[in-house]
Design an enzyme around this catalytic site. Structure first.
Site, short mmCIF file in Angstrom:
data_model
loop_
_atom_site.label_atom_id
_atom_site.label_comp_id
_atom_site.label_asym_id
_atom_site.label_seq_id
_atom_site.Cartn_x
_atom_site.Cartn_y
_atom_site.Cartn_z
CB CYS A 119 17.91 30.36 66.00
SG CYS A 119 18.58 32.01 65.87
CG HIS A 252 20.43 27.35 63.35
ND1 HIS A 252 19.66 28.16 62.54
CD2 HIS A 252 21.01 28.17 64.27
CE1 HIS A 252 19.77 29.41 62.96
NE2 HIS A 252 20.58 29.45 64.00
CG ASN A 282 21.54 32.66 62.70
OD1 ASN A 282 20.39 32.32 62.45
ND2 ASN A 282 22.10 32.50 63.88
C1 LIG Z 1 30.67 35.53 67.08
C2 LIG Z 1 31.78 34.61 66.59
C3 LIG Z 1 31.77 34.51 65.09
C4 LIG Z 1 33.11 35.20 67.03
O1 LIG Z 1 34.15 34.39 66.54
P1 LIG Z 1 35.40 34.05 67.48
O2 LIG Z 1 36.37 33.32 66.67
O3 LIG Z 1 34.84 33.38 68.70
O4 LIG Z 1 35.93 35.45 67.81
P2 LIG Z 1 36.12 36.10 69.24
O5 LIG Z 1 34.79 36.32 69.89
O6 LIG Z 1 37.13 35.26 69.98
O7 LIG Z 1 36.71 37.48 68.85
C5 LIG Z 1 38.01 37.61 68.34
C6 LIG Z 1 38.27 39.07 68.05
O8 LIG Z 1 37.54 39.47 66.89
C7 LIG Z 1 36.82 40.67 67.16
N1 LIG Z 1 35.63 40.73 66.36
C8 LIG Z 1 34.36 40.36 66.69
N2 LIG Z 1 33.53 40.58 65.65
C9 LIG Z 1 34.29 41.08 64.65
C10 LIG Z 1 34.02 41.49 63.34
N3 LIG Z 1 32.78 41.43 62.82
N4 LIG Z 1 35.03 41.93 62.59
C11 LIG Z 1 36.27 42.01 63.06
N5 LIG Z 1 36.61 41.65 64.31
C12 LIG Z 1 35.62 41.17 65.09
C13 LIG Z 1 36.56 40.64 68.63
O9 LIG Z 1 36.34 41.93 69.14
C14 LIG Z 1 37.82 40.00 69.17
O10 LIG Z 1 38.79 41.00 69.31
P3 LIG Z 1 39.71 41.05 70.61
O11 LIG Z 1 40.43 39.74 70.63
O12 LIG Z 1 40.56 42.24 70.34
O13 LIG Z 1 38.76 41.20 71.76
C15 LIG Z 1 31.63 33.18 67.20
O14 LIG Z 1 31.90 33.22 68.57
C16 LIG Z 1 30.27 32.61 66.99
O15 LIG Z 1 29.88 32.28 65.88
N6 LIG Z 1 29.49 32.39 68.07
C17 LIG Z 1 28.15 31.85 67.95
C18 LIG Z 1 27.18 32.95 67.62
C19 LIG Z 1 25.86 32.44 67.13
O16 LIG Z 1 25.79 31.51 66.37
N7 LIG Z 1 24.76 33.08 67.56
C20 LIG Z 1 23.45 32.79 67.12
C21 LIG Z 1 22.96 31.49 67.66
S1 LIG Z 1 21.38 31.10 67.01
#
Ligand SMILES: CC(C)(COP(=O)(O)OP(=O)(O)OC[C@H]1O[C@@H](n2cnc3c(N)ncnc32)[C@H](O)[C@@H]1OP(=O)(O)O)[C@@H](O)C(=O)NCCC(=O)NCCS
Length: 331
Positions: A119, A252, A282
């Site tokens: 990205c 970003h 994104n």
């Molecule tokens: C992916 C992201 C949104 C997850 O948010 P979070 O608050 O960290 O959530 P967690 O990973 O702790 O997950 C919490 C719960 O939600 C669940 N979950 C994940 N995606 C879900 C969705 N789309 N809908 C519902 N629940 C979801 C998970 O399974 C987890 O459940 P569990 O606790 O039973 O295991 C966040 O970590 C993020 O933005 N990371 C950066 C990703 C990114 O920017 N990537 C590209 C970089 S260029």
């Protein structure tokens, strides 16, 4: 890598963007994965994104963006001598999407290559074009950042499907009379590479039919909140500028929580922050040019203003640039 500009003034003289027509709301994604609008909005700030049609490939969405950028710069396509396409979703590995676009746009004298930096690709692309232009090797460059991540997403994986979208942006870079780029800071941490990867996409696991994105969201989140701040601080310091001098902050667009965290740590007030992750998700290398275009459209991005851009992504990579905006001001 870090450096402030010296020697010739190089700026962005034209900007164009394009997103596919088709909108997918959070509710639309509930058809494919176990998720809710409420979860997606609360954890990411995303409401909808665009996904390309089956027949659309990267150069199909990059082409209109490039045409717009050339028009904004009043640049004849044949005058472009360098085209860089930053993407992780080229039409195919070769011929490169840059060569395909150069042909379609009418750029017979352009050096053309694709650039892979996740990205952060657009930030790497503008830094490379800046270097080529300031050394005198290139006179007018086109840098495209774009991705059609919908083609490599796992439509059964809720942890990635809801985050991404498709889109592209393009900029013309050339000598300008005033303003232009002040500096760049770029970096990579390959040790974290497996937190965001496409393992079956190359020569390492070439027999692996799995060519879909895999991500450890929590680790990428931690990385992002760290580098979005450190990279911005480093480039401001290198260029002898303070955060208060920044007029427009273009981060970003990965997650609204990451943007809020970085802006909060840096001390950038809300009115200076460009956010469109709510509408596009994104879009990888398309994210920063799409955000620049939104800032221009809402009247915040005007010639002379100091713009701070910071990207991060697969690699894991990051990159920042500082620029005094110069669109329409070719020397
Ligand atoms: C992916 C992201 C949104 C997850 O948010 P979070 O608050 O960290 O959530 P967690 O990973 O702790 O997950 C919490 C719960 O939600 C669940 N979950 C994940 N995606 C879900 C969705 N789309 N809908 C519902 N629940 C979801 C998970 O399974 C987890 O459940 P569990 O606790 O039973 O295991 C966040 O970590 C993020 O933005 N990371 C950066 C990703 C990114 O920017 N990537 C590209 C970089 S260029």
């Amino acid at each position: 890598m870090i450096g402030s500009a010296n020697g010739r003034r190089i700026g962005i003289t034209g900007l164009g963007t394009h997103v596919p027509e088709r909108v997918y709301t959070n509710a639309d994604l509930e058809e494919f994965v176990d998720t809710t609008d409420e979860w997606i909005v609360e954890r990411t700030g995303i409401h909808e994104r665009r996904f390309a049609e089956q027949h659309e490939a990267l150069t199909d969405i990059a082409f209109p963006a490039a045409v717009q950028a050339l028009e904004a710069a009043a640049a004849d396509p044949a005058s472009i001598d360098l085209i860089i396409v930053a993407t992780v979703t080229p039409d195919m590995m070769f011929p490169t999407s840059s060569a395909i676009l150069a042909d379609r746009l009418g750029m017979p004298d352009a050096a053309a290559y694709d650039l892979l930096a996740g990205c952060t690709g657009f930030m790497y692309g503008i830094a490379q074009a800046y270097a080529m232009l300031s050394s005198g090797l290139s006179r007018r460059a086109l840098v495209v950042g774009g991705d059609v991540l919908s083609k490599i997403l796992d439509w059964h994986d809720r942890s990635t499907l809801v985050l991404f979208g498709d889109g592209a942006g393009a900029v013309v870079l050339e000598a300008v009379a005033d303003g232009g780029f002040l500096g760049f800071e770029l970096g990579a941490d390959g040790a974290g590479g497996e937190n965001l990867w496409l393992p079956g996409s190359g020569s390492r696991h070439f027999e692996d039919a799995d060519r879909l994105v895999k991500m450890n969201g929590r680790e990428v989140f931690k990385f992002a909140t760290r580098v979005m701040v450190s990279s911005a601080e480093k480039i401001l310091q290198e260029c002898g500028r303070t955060v208060d001098e920044v007029d427009v902050y273009v981060p970003h667009q990965a997650n609204k929580r990451i943007i809020d965290h970085a802006a909060g740590k840096l001390g950038i007030p809300e009115e200076k922050i460009v956010v469109n992750v709510d509408r596009y998700g994104n879009t990888s290398s398309g994210s920063i040019p799409l955000a620049l275009a939104d800032a221009r459209a809402d009247g915040r991005l005007r010639p002379g203003e100091l713009v701070l851009m910071t990207g991060m992504g697969a690699g894991l990579t990051w990159g920042s640039a500082l620029i005094e905006w110069t669109e329409g001001k070719a020397a």
